[in-house]
Design an enzyme around this catalytic site. Structure first.
Site, PDB file in Angstrom:
ATOM      1  N   PHE A   1     -10.790   6.000  -2.624  1.00 17.42           N
ATOM      2  CA  PHE A   1     -10.023   5.506  -1.471  1.00 17.42           C
ATOM      3  C   PHE A   1     -10.402   4.061  -1.167  1.00 17.42           C
ATOM      4  O   PHE A   1     -11.397   3.788  -0.515  1.00 17.42           O
ATOM      5  CB  PHE A   1     -10.318   6.413  -0.255  1.00 17.42           C
ATOM      6  CG  PHE A   1      -9.470   6.106   0.953  1.00 17.42           C
ATOM      7  CD1 PHE A   1     -10.021   5.504   2.075  1.00 17.42           C
ATOM      8  CD2 PHE A   1      -8.120   6.412   0.959  1.00 17.42           C
ATOM      9  CE1 PHE A   1      -9.248   5.230   3.197  1.00 17.42           C
ATOM     10  CE2 PHE A   1      -7.337   6.135   2.075  1.00 17.42           C
ATOM     11  CZ  PHE A   1      -7.909   5.539   3.189  1.00 17.42           C
TER      12      PHE A   1
ATOM     13  N   GLU B   1       3.245   1.989  -1.749  1.00 21.19           N
ATOM     14  CA  GLU B   1       3.579   2.361  -3.125  1.00 21.19           C
ATOM     15  C   GLU B   1       2.373   2.840  -3.931  1.00 21.19           C
ATOM     16  O   GLU B   1       2.499   3.249  -5.087  1.00 21.19           O
ATOM     17  CB  GLU B   1       4.218   1.163  -3.842  1.00 21.19           C
ATOM     18  CG  GLU B   1       5.666   0.883  -3.455  1.00 21.19           C
ATOM     19  CD  GLU B   1       5.783   0.240  -2.082  1.00 21.19           C
ATOM     20  OE1 GLU B   1       4.863  -0.513  -1.677  1.00 21.19           O
ATOM     21  OE2 GLU B   1       6.787   0.506  -1.393  1.00 21.19           O
TER      22      GLU B   1
ATOM     23  N   SER C   1       0.810  -1.218   0.000  1.00 16.38           N
ATOM     24  CA  SER C   1       0.000   0.000   0.000  1.00 16.38           C
ATOM     25  C   SER C   1       0.844   1.269   0.000  1.00 16.38           C
ATOM     26  O   SER C   1       0.421   2.303  -0.525  1.00 16.38           O
ATOM     27  CB  SER C   1      -0.934  -0.015   1.214  1.00 16.38           C
ATOM     28  OG  SER C   1      -1.856  -1.079   1.092  1.00 16.38           O
TER      29      SER C   1
ATOM     30  N   HIS D   1       3.693   0.465  12.710  1.00 18.33           N
ATOM     31  CA  HIS D   1       3.921   0.465  11.245  1.00 18.33           C
ATOM     32  C   HIS D   1       2.618   0.773  10.511  1.00 18.33           C
ATOM     33  O   HIS D   1       2.567   1.577   9.589  1.00 18.33           O
ATOM     34  CB  HIS D   1       4.444  -0.921  10.876  1.00 18.33           C
ATOM     35  CG  HIS D   1       4.996  -1.021   9.508  1.00 18.33           C
ATOM     36  ND1 HIS D   1       4.742  -2.100   8.692  1.00 18.33           N
ATOM     37  CD2 HIS D   1       5.795  -0.189   8.790  1.00 18.33           C
ATOM     38  CE1 HIS D   1       5.347  -1.924   7.536  1.00 18.33           C
ATOM     39  NE2 HIS D   1       5.993  -0.776   7.567  1.00 18.33           N
TER      40      HIS D   1
ATOM     41  N   ILE E   1      -3.511  -4.416   7.741  1.00 15.04           N
ATOM     42  CA  ILE E   1      -4.032  -5.102   8.920  1.00 15.04           C
ATOM     43  C   ILE E   1      -3.126  -4.750  10.098  1.00 15.04           C
ATOM     44  O   ILE E   1      -1.911  -4.932  10.035  1.00 15.04           O
ATOM     45  CB  ILE E   1      -4.070  -6.630   8.709  1.00 15.04           C
ATOM     46  CG1 ILE E   1      -4.936  -6.969   7.478  1.00 15.04           C
ATOM     47  CG2 ILE E   1      -4.599  -7.331   9.955  1.00 15.04           C
ATOM     48  CD1 ILE E   1      -4.974  -8.446   7.114  1.00 15.04           C
TER      49      ILE E   1
HETATM   50  O1  LIG Z   1       3.172  -4.116   6.769  1.00 16.18           O
HETATM   51  N1  LIG Z   1       2.055  -4.368   6.406  1.00 16.18           N
HETATM   52  C1  LIG Z   1       1.480  -4.076   5.176  1.00 16.18           C
HETATM   53  C2  LIG Z   1       2.202  -3.552   4.077  1.00 16.18           C
HETATM   54  N2  LIG Z   1       3.527  -3.325   4.167  1.00 16.18           N
HETATM   55  C3  LIG Z   1       4.393  -3.090   3.012  1.00 16.18           C
HETATM   56  C4  LIG Z   1       4.433  -1.627   2.617  1.00 16.18           C
HETATM   57  O2  LIG Z   1       3.188  -1.209   2.076  1.00 16.18           O
HETATM   58  C5  LIG Z   1       5.529  -1.393   1.554  1.00 16.18           C
HETATM   59  O3  LIG Z   1       5.209  -2.135   0.395  1.00 16.18           O
HETATM   60  C6  LIG Z   1       6.901  -1.784   2.045  1.00 16.18           C
HETATM   61  O4  LIG Z   1       7.158  -1.159   3.306  1.00 16.18           O
HETATM   62  C7  LIG Z   1       7.994  -1.413   1.071  1.00 16.18           C
HETATM   63  O5  LIG Z   1       7.956  -0.046   0.807  1.00 16.18           O
HETATM   64  N3  LIG Z   1       1.557  -3.274   2.911  1.00 16.18           N
HETATM   65  C8  LIG Z   1       0.224  -3.497   2.792  1.00 16.18           C
HETATM   66  O6  LIG Z   1      -0.355  -3.226   1.735  1.00 16.18           O
HETATM   67  N4  LIG Z   1      -0.493  -4.015   3.831  1.00 16.18           N
HETATM   68  C9  LIG Z   1       0.078  -4.311   5.023  1.00 16.18           C
HETATM   69  O7  LIG Z   1      -0.631  -4.771   5.957  1.00 16.18           O
END
Ligand SMILES: O=Nc1c(NC[C@H](O)[C@H](O)[C@H](O)CO)[nH]c(=O)[nH]c1=O
Length: 194
Positions: free
Chosen positions: A153, A64, A62, A128, A122
């Site tokens: 959204f 990105e 998410s 985080h 989640i």
């Molecule tokens: O941590 N949990 C989640 C998550 N982490 C990754 C983050 O979005 C990103 O891709 C990385 O940090 C790299 O930049 N991304 C999600 O879509 N849902 C989650 O629940």
């Protein structure tokens, strides 16, 4: 479908036949992402949007979503002004999604009329979740206002997997929120062209 006062009102009936819509989804929590994306696409097409005018892109997570939405929309604007037809976005315009089936879509020329950003966050044991949710929400809103393009959204920010399953329509008492996002994308995309 909904008890009580909570929940979306009836969708406005708009003609989506001339719309070009981008669906950008994260690849985290894919068992939840897949039904959400399918629900959005279902309502886009029920609203008249041609499948060839739906570009589905995936990103790692998410976090990105904002940069992918911004880049996809900006590229569609540039291509629309320089290449009136044909392969609008090249590789960027090809659907690179988890969702099986469907040819690589090459949207016809013209900027996207609306974008649906889909992710599932989640809550874990750390903060985080909060950092990503806050930053992604602000980033998607900024794209809307900077570019004047509706960014629907579609970021589910839930406390546990059960809440996510319900909102992906995976439980008997659930409702697929992706459908609401698809309907909103048709309405807002059509209104953008008025
Ligand atoms: O941590 N949990 C989640 C998550 N982490 C990754 C983050 O979005 C990103 O891709 C990385 O940090 C790299 O930049 N991304 C999600 O879509 N849902 C989650 O629940």
């Amino acid at each position: 479908m909904f008890e009580g006062a909570k929940g979306p009102g009836a969708a406005a009936i708009m003609d989506g036949s001339g719309l070009r819509v981008a669906v950008v989804h994260a690849r985290w929590n894919t068992s939840l992402i897949t039904p959400l994306v399918e629900g959005a696409k279902k309502k886009l097409m029920e609203g008249g949007v041609k499948e060839s005018n739906i570009v589905v892109q995936s990103v790692p997570g998410s976090w990105e979503l904002p940069v992918a939405c911004q880049r996809l929309f900006a590229a569609s604007q540039v291509q629309a002004s320089s290449a009136p037809s044909g392969d609008l976005l090249g590789e960027l315009g090809r659907s690179t999604t988890l969702i099986p089936g469907g040819p690589p879509s090459t949207a016809s020329a013209g900027p996207f009329d609306s974008i649906i950003a889909i992710g599932v966050l989640i809550k874990g044991d750390t903060v985080h979740f909060e950092h990503i949710a806050e930053s992604v929400s602000r980033g998607l809103m900024r794209i809307q206002l900077d570019f004047g393009v509706p960014v629907i959204f579609g970021l589910l920010t839930v406390l546990n997997e059960d809440q996510a399953k319900k909102r992906a329509g995976l439980t008997p008492d659930g409702h697929n929120h992706g459908e609401d996002w698809g309907s909103a994308a048709v309405e807002m995309g059509a209104k953008r062209k008025l």
